[in-house]
Every structure is written in structure tokens, then in C-alpha cells.
Enzyme design. Structure first.
Site, short mmCIF file in Angstrom:
data_model
loop_
_atom_site.label_atom_id
_atom_site.label_comp_id
_atom_site.label_asym_id
_atom_site.label_seq_id
_atom_site.Cartn_x
_atom_site.Cartn_y
_atom_site.Cartn_z
N ARG A 38 0.85 -1.21 0.00
CA ARG A 38 0.00 0.00 0.00
C ARG A 38 0.87 1.25 0.00
NH1 ARG A 38 -0.63 4.77 2.59
NH2 ARG A 38 -0.03 3.68 4.49
N ASP A 39 1.50 1.58 1.12
CA ASP A 39 2.29 2.81 1.19
C ASP A 39 3.42 2.77 0.16
OD1 ASP A 39 2.97 5.32 2.10
OD2 ASP A 39 3.34 4.73 4.16
N HIS A 61 5.32 4.55 12.63
CA HIS A 61 5.36 4.46 11.16
C HIS A 61 6.36 5.49 10.65
CE1 HIS A 61 3.11 4.05 7.18
NE2 HIS A 61 3.59 5.26 7.03
N HIS A 72 8.98 7.11 8.06
CA HIS A 72 9.56 7.24 6.72
C HIS A 72 11.01 7.65 6.93
CE1 HIS A 72 6.02 6.92 3.96
NE2 HIS A 72 5.40 7.03 5.12
N CYS A 102 4.14 9.43 0.31
CA CYS A 102 2.73 9.80 0.26
C CYS A 102 2.56 10.82 -0.86
CB CYS A 102 2.31 10.41 1.59
SG CYS A 102 0.60 11.01 1.58
N ASN A 139 9.13 4.41 3.25
CA ASN A 139 9.13 3.95 4.63
C ASN A 139 10.48 3.33 4.93
OD1 ASN A 139 6.26 3.51 3.42
ND2 ASN A 139 5.98 3.73 5.62
#
Ligand code: HMG
Ligand code: MG
Length: 329
Positions: A14-15, A237, A239, A270, A279
Site C-alpha cells: 500500500r504505502d 510508522h 519514513h 505519500c 518507509n
């Protein structure tokens, strides 16, 4: 003594992929998810039920969820697949697929009652995503924070009725691309408290821009602790835009956090956070955590092979230093 088990939430599908400009074939995404499931990772963020006008890359999340429910994906550990849903429209799109396969997943309650049973259907998790600043909320969700929290209240309630676990992100907690470094940790604590009261099972603190530093990570976590938020309800989370993710991880570990998000090959970014890179790489996290005597349950060689494969597939450099060293690249 602190528990030495650490849960890694793999956000690569996803990310990691949401920011890619050319549409990645469904088969590649599914291959990525199935390969990751075999490495010992227990939670995989697999897609996003957002507006396809906003994030076209995630448009085939329905097919991905459908595949997960139809196929008995092999894994050494019980699996949870996570999907973003910012509003009821997104949740209903996910629910429509779950309704078609009501016996293909287990509820959160079933999983909690017997977490290590040898045969398991997957659980499905829904993730809502708030922002710590008004500017980022407008860019990412086209609404203010208060409005987004109203949507999330509805999403959380409906997800819970369906037996789904809910994680609740808060983005830009350590720096905002529009408002700078000085994001107010007390505001983060307020938003976290509100979402936990709505029924969220976990708060994922997003350092979306990678601007977080060790002292400010510590300050944020101390602030959440003072507000009564428990470590077991928090995931970090990070990055890695400024290369601080492992240092910040060390600070969070020391504080007692045991859940971390990462992305194979360091993929990601993002679309509404200009300049932000991927990430922290899953390979780097596994290597680092295991070096400290922590147990991730993840096969470093296998995950390194996947990082090399998917970055090649996307025509991107492999952003995991550990991954490259492991495969000898
Ligand atoms: P909007 O344009 O204000 O919404 O977007 P709207 O209500 O006016 O609807 C516009 C159109 O989208 C309509 O379709 C809706 O039906 C449709 P039309 O009538 O024009 O054909 N729509 C939807 N379609 C599918 N799924 C939905 C949905 N909702 C409306 N759920 C909206 C508001 C929230 C939809 C939009 O801003 C959006 O989708 N934003 C998501 C942005 C996003 O996905 N960002 C990346 C994820 S967050 C992130 O990466 C950070 C994180 O990793 C943590 C960190 O690092 O900090 C999680
Ligand atoms: Mg992110």
C-alpha cells in the site's frame, strides 16, 4: 523484563506502491503480497479504499481483497490484511466484497480467542488516517481534522460491527510539509485519545515526512504517555527521508513500543507529502531489531530477495542497505 517480540506491519503493497505513477499490474501486487506472507510477516497492508481520482494506483484494491479471500494464502503465521478506508464509501466498498465471502475470513474476536491456532483464515483490518495538522488534512483528505474524525467514527463503528480490527493513523506527527517541524504533540495526543475512544484498536504514528529526530520522538512518546495512552496501543510508522528512522526506532523501543511499520525495499511515499521518500525498509528493521536480540519472526533472506525483486520490477533502486548487503548486490 520487556517482551522481546516485535510486530512488524508490512506496508509495502500500500504505502510502498501508492505513489508509483505507472499502474502496477494486479498480478505483480498479488505476487508481492503472497511472497511477503511467506516470510513470517503477520500483518500486510494490502490496499486502499480511497477515491481512485485521488490515488489511481490503489484502484484495484477490490480485486486484491477478493483474491485474498478466495485463495488460501500460504504462510507460517496467522495473517492479517489491512486496507485503508477514510469514509463510509470506502468501508462499504470493502464490505461488499466481504459479504460475498463471509466464511473466508475470521473476525477479530475469533482471532483474539485463539491467536496461535495452527489453521487460520485471515483477519481483515481497516485503517483510517487522520492528520496532526490542518494543512495536511486538507491536502490529504480535502477536509478539516474535525470533519475527518466524524467520518472515522462512522467507519470504526461499521468496521467493528463487521468484526474487523481497526488501526488509526495520525500523519505528520513529527513534521508537516506545509506547517514545518513544530507539530504540537498535545494535539497528537488529543486526536489519538479521540480515536481510541471511538473504538480504534491501535494508533499508528506517522512520521510522513521523515523529519522526526530522536529527541522529538522521545518528546512525542512522553506526551502520549502523560495523556494515558498505552504503549501496546501504539505503532510507529517511520519514513526514512532524512535517514533517521532506525535511530527513532531505537528511541521508541527503549520507550517500550513493540509495533513498527516498514516497507520492503524501502518503497514508498505519500502523494500528498511532496519530497517524502519511502518507509524504513523492512530488511533494515529486521536486521536492526534482531541485532538487539528482539524477535521479529521474519526471514531476513527471504524478505531481502523480495526487496531486490520488487524494486527491479518497478525499475527503482533498492533502498534497503541491508537488503543489498544480504543478497550481495
Ligand atoms: P473529495 O473529492 O473531497 O470527496 O475527496 P467527494 O466526497 O467530493 O467525492 C469525490 C468523488 O470520489 C466522488 O465520485 C465520490 O463518490 C468518490 P464521483 O461522484 O465524482 O464519481 N469517493 C470515493 N471513491 C472510492 N472510495 C472512496 C471514496 N470517497 C469518495 N472511499 C476523499 C475526499 C477522502 C475521498 C479523498 O480526499 C481521498 O480519497 N483521499 C485519500 C488520499 C490518500 O489515499 N492518501 C494516501 C494515504 S495516507 C498516507 O499515505 C499516510 C500514511 O502512510 C501514514 C503516514 O505516513 O503518515 C497512512
Ligand atoms: Mg506512510
Amino acid at each position: 523484563p520487556l517482551d522481546n517480540r516485535v510486530k512488524l506491519v508490512e506496508v509495502g503493497p500500500r504505502d510502498g506502491l501508492q505513489n508509483e505513477k505507472t499502474i502496477i499490474p494486479l498480478a505483480t501486487k498479488i505476487n508481492l503480497i503472497e511472497r511477503l506472507a511467506r516470510t513470517g510477516l503477520s500483518t500486510i497492508e494490502a490496499g486502499s479504499f480511497v477515491s481512485p481520482k485521488w490515488v489511481p494506483q490503489m484502484d484495484n484494491s477490490r480485486e486484491i481483497l477478493e483474491h485474498i479471500l478466495r485463495r488460501d494464502i500460504a504462510s507460517p503465521t496467522p495473517l492479517t490484511f489491512s486496507f485503508l478506508a477514510p469514509n463510509l464509501k470506502g468501508l462499504n466498498n470493502a464490505n461488499a466484497i466481504l459479504e460475498k465471502h463471509p466464511n473466508a475470513f475470521e473476525t477479530q474476536a475469533t482471532r483474539l480467542a485463539n491467536p496461535s491456532a495452527s489453521s487460520h483464515k485471515p483477519t481483515v483490518e481497516i485503517a483510517v488516517f487522520a492528520a496532526a495538522t490542518e494543512a495536511f488534512s486538507q491536502k490529504n483528505l480535502n477536509c478539516d481534522i474535525a470533519t475527518s474524525l466524524k467520518w472515522f467514527g462512522e467507519v470504526i463503528q461499521a468496521a467493528k460491527q463487521r468484526g474487523l480490527r481497526v488501526r488509526a493513523y495520525i500523519s505528520v506527527v513529527l513534521g508537516c510539509p506545509f506547517e514545518g517541524h513544530d507539530v504540537n504533540p498535545h494535539r497528537v495526543a488529543e486526536i489519538a485519545t479521540e480515536m481510541l475512544e471511538m473504538g480504534a484498536d491501535e494508533i499508528a504514528l506517522g512520521d510522513t515526512t521523515g523529519m522526526g529526530t530522536a529527541p522529538r520522538t522521545k518528546e512525542l512518546l512522553n506526551c502520549l504517555r502523560s495523556a494515558g495512552i498505552r504503549n501496546e496501543d501504539i505503532s510507529m510508522h517511520f519514513h526514512d527521508t532524512y535517514g533517521q528512522a532506525l535511530v527513532n526506532t531505537a528511541v521508541a523501543l527503549e520507550h517500550g513500543i513493540r509495533t513498527f511499520d516498514s516497507s520492503v525495499g524501502g518503497l514508498g511515499g505519500c502523494p500528498y507529502s511532496p519530497g517524502a521518500t519511502g518507509n524504513v525498509a523492512t530488511e533494515n528493521m529486521v536486521y536492526f531489531l534482531e541485532s538487539l536480540g528482539m524477535d521479529t519472526g521474519v526471514d531476513l533472506d527471504a524478505v531481502s530477495d523480495i526487496g531486490a525483486w520488487i524494486t527491479k520490477e518497478l525499475g527503482k533502486p533498492n533502498d534497503s542497505s541491508v537488503g543489498k548487503a544480504v543478497i550481495g548486490a
